[in-house]
Structures are given as structure tokens and as C-alpha cells.
Scaffold this active site. Structure first.
Site, PDB file in Angstrom:
ATOM      1  N   TYR A 115       0.811  -1.222   0.000  1.00 57.94           N
ATOM      2  CA  TYR A 115       0.000   0.000   0.000  1.00 57.94           C
ATOM      3  C   TYR A 115       0.841   1.267   0.000  1.00 57.94           C
ATOM      4  O   TYR A 115       0.304   2.370  -0.175  1.00 57.94           O
ATOM      5  CB  TYR A 115      -0.932   0.019   1.215  1.00 57.94           C
ATOM      6  N   HIS A 161      -4.421   6.402  -1.225  1.00 60.20           N
ATOM      7  CA  HIS A 161      -5.076   6.286   0.073  1.00 60.20           C
ATOM      8  C   HIS A 161      -4.093   6.520   1.220  1.00 60.20           C
ATOM      9  O   HIS A 161      -4.523   6.730   2.359  1.00 60.20           O
ATOM     10  CB  HIS A 161      -5.703   4.898   0.193  1.00 60.20           C
ATOM     11  N   TYR A 169      -5.924  -1.376   9.496  1.00 61.84           N
ATOM     12  CA  TYR A 169      -6.275  -0.977   8.139  1.00 61.84           C
ATOM     13  C   TYR A 169      -7.195   0.238   8.183  1.00 61.84           C
ATOM     14  O   TYR A 169      -7.798   0.560   9.212  1.00 61.84           O
ATOM     15  CB  TYR A 169      -6.899  -2.151   7.384  1.00 61.84           C
ATOM     16  N   ASN A 182     -10.101   0.992   7.252  1.00 59.06           N
ATOM     17  CA  ASN A 182     -11.505   0.855   7.655  1.00 59.06           C
ATOM     18  C   ASN A 182     -11.707   0.776   9.160  1.00 59.06           C
ATOM     19  O   ASN A 182     -12.831   0.927   9.640  1.00 59.06           O
ATOM     20  CB  ASN A 182     -12.127  -0.378   6.993  1.00 59.06           C
ATOM     21  N   ASP A 201      -6.482  11.461   2.677  1.00 53.92           N
ATOM     22  CA  ASP A 201      -6.742  11.701   1.260  1.00 53.92           C
ATOM     23  C   ASP A 201      -8.180  12.149   1.077  1.00 53.92           C
ATOM     24  O   ASP A 201      -9.060  11.783   1.853  1.00 53.92           O
ATOM     25  CB  ASP A 201      -6.468  10.426   0.456  1.00 53.92           C
ATOM     26  N   ASN A 210     -13.855   5.870   4.576  1.00 54.46           N
ATOM     27  CA  ASN A 210     -14.026   4.827   5.587  1.00 54.46           C
ATOM     28  C   ASN A 210     -13.168   5.063   6.832  1.00 54.46           C
ATOM     29  O   ASN A 210     -13.563   4.691   7.942  1.00 54.46           O
ATOM     30  CB  ASN A 210     -13.715   3.459   4.996  1.00 54.46           C
TER      31      ASN A 210
END
Length: 207
Positions: A32, A37, A83, A85, A111, A132
Site C-alpha cells: 500500500y 489512500h 487498516y 476501515n 486523502d 471509511n
């Protein structure tokens, strides 16, 4: 030999509280790194390096953290290793760990699809715009009036491509633009720490 009782994860800070907690949102792991993100995480890394800090794992905290001094202000920096979320779980524990009770002393860098790529904006509260990470923070804190530094990543060509877009790495032009935006977001966090949110909004939102 005496045994010290361990504090549970997220237990209140026993030393001097931080003046500010700056959290950069993103997803952990190399797969990632550099994605749209993770724009918030990139900004916190810039801020740490600028002030001689190094984000690293701490016992019983679900985040990479460090504390730095910015013009005499004690500023805690963090990149949650949960993460995106479930970012709220980490943020709640970080607030307890660094003694943050006033939401005006919590700054979340993230972001933002609703801003053009590279635009940086400071705001307090507001809507979640389907983000999220922000939704998770709201659910865990039961509030939305924390400070935000929004880093624009622009909209994908198709609404259906939203998830793939935010989790993708930008091309060279956008990568350079977002790199510059991470620096600007770090600048905004410094202004918040030293001169307050209103000064930061007046400085960065009119650009």
C-alpha cells in the site's frame, strides 16, 4: 523482586500530555505504500523526518509513533497499523496514550476525493464524504469535530473505479504533485501546532 503491573493498551498517559496528536491515515504494508489512500501517512512521515523523529512500533499501540518538538510544542505523530476501515480503533487508543481529551488537539491527515489532486485544505469537522477511515474515527469517538488536513487526490474517471483508484499508485505527474502536497500538509500541521487552526485555515485554504 517487585513486579510492575502492565498498563492495558490505550491506558491513560502517566507523563505530560502531548500538545497535539497528528495522525496520518493509510494502510500498512509495502503493497500500500505510495498509493493515493496513503497520502496522510506520507505527510506524517515528512513531518517526522523534518523534526528528527522516526515512526516506529511501540508496545501495546496499534500504530507507528514518535514524539517531536515543534517550536517548543510537544507533538505526537502516528500512522495506524490497523487498516484504513478500522482507523478509529487506533485513534482512540492513541488519544488515551498521549493524553488528548480535546478534539481540537487531534489532527487527522487524509486523502480527499472531493479536492483536486495536490490541493491541501484544513477544516474542523464536516461531512465524511464516504471516507471509511473518517467514518471509523467518528464511530469510535462518537464525534466528528476533530481537525482535518485534507489532501486532494482528485476523482477517478469512473465512479465505479473508486476503490481501485484510491488503492492504486499514481503516475509520475500525480506522484510528484502528491509528494509536494505531503510537504504542504506537514507545513499545515506545523502551523496548527504553533499558531492554531484558524491561522492554518487562513494560510492554506485560500491557495
Amino acid at each position: 523482586m517487585s513486579l510492575r503491573r502492565r498498563r492495558p493498551a490505550g491506558a491513560p498517559r502517566t507523563g505530560t500530555p502531548a500538545d497535539l496528536l497528528v495522525v496520518g491515515l493509510g494502510n500498512p504494508g509495502e503493497s500500500y505504500a505510495g498509493t493515493r489512500h496513503n497520502a496522510g501517512a506520507a505527510a506524517v512521515e515528512v513531518l517526522a523526518k523534518r523534526h528528527g523523529g522516526h515512526l516506529r512500533r511501540r508496545p501495546r499501540l496499534p500504530a507507528l509513533t514518535d514524539e517531536v518538538r515543534i517550536e517548543g510544542r510537544r507533538v505526537a505523530l502516528a500512522f495506524p497499523e490497523t487498516y484504513m476501515n478500522v482507523s478509529g480503533e487506533a485513534v482512540r487508543k492513541l488519544m488515551r496514550r498521549f493524553g488528548i481529551e480535546d478534539l481540537q488537539r487531534l489532527v487527522v491527515i487524509h486523502d480527499e476525493l472531493d479536492l483536486p489532486t495536490g490541493r491541501v485544505q484544513v477544516r474542523v469537522g464536516g461531512g465524511l464524504a464516504g471516507h471509511n477511515g473518517l467514518r471509523s474515527i467518528r464511530d469510535h469517538l462518537r464525534a466528528t469535530d476533530f481537525v482535518r488536513i485534507r489532501i486532494g487526490i482528485g476523482r477517478p474517471p469512473s465512479a465505479a473505479a473508486g476503490a481501485d483508484y484510491v488503492l492504486s499508485r499514481p503516475g509520475s505527474a500525480d506522484r510528484d504533485t502528491l509528494g509536494a502536497a505531503a510537504v504542504t500538509a506537514a507545513d499545515a500541521a506545523e502551523v496548527i501546532a504553533t499558531h492554531g487552526v484558524e491561522r492554518a485555515m487562513n494560510t492554506f485554504n485560500v491557495r
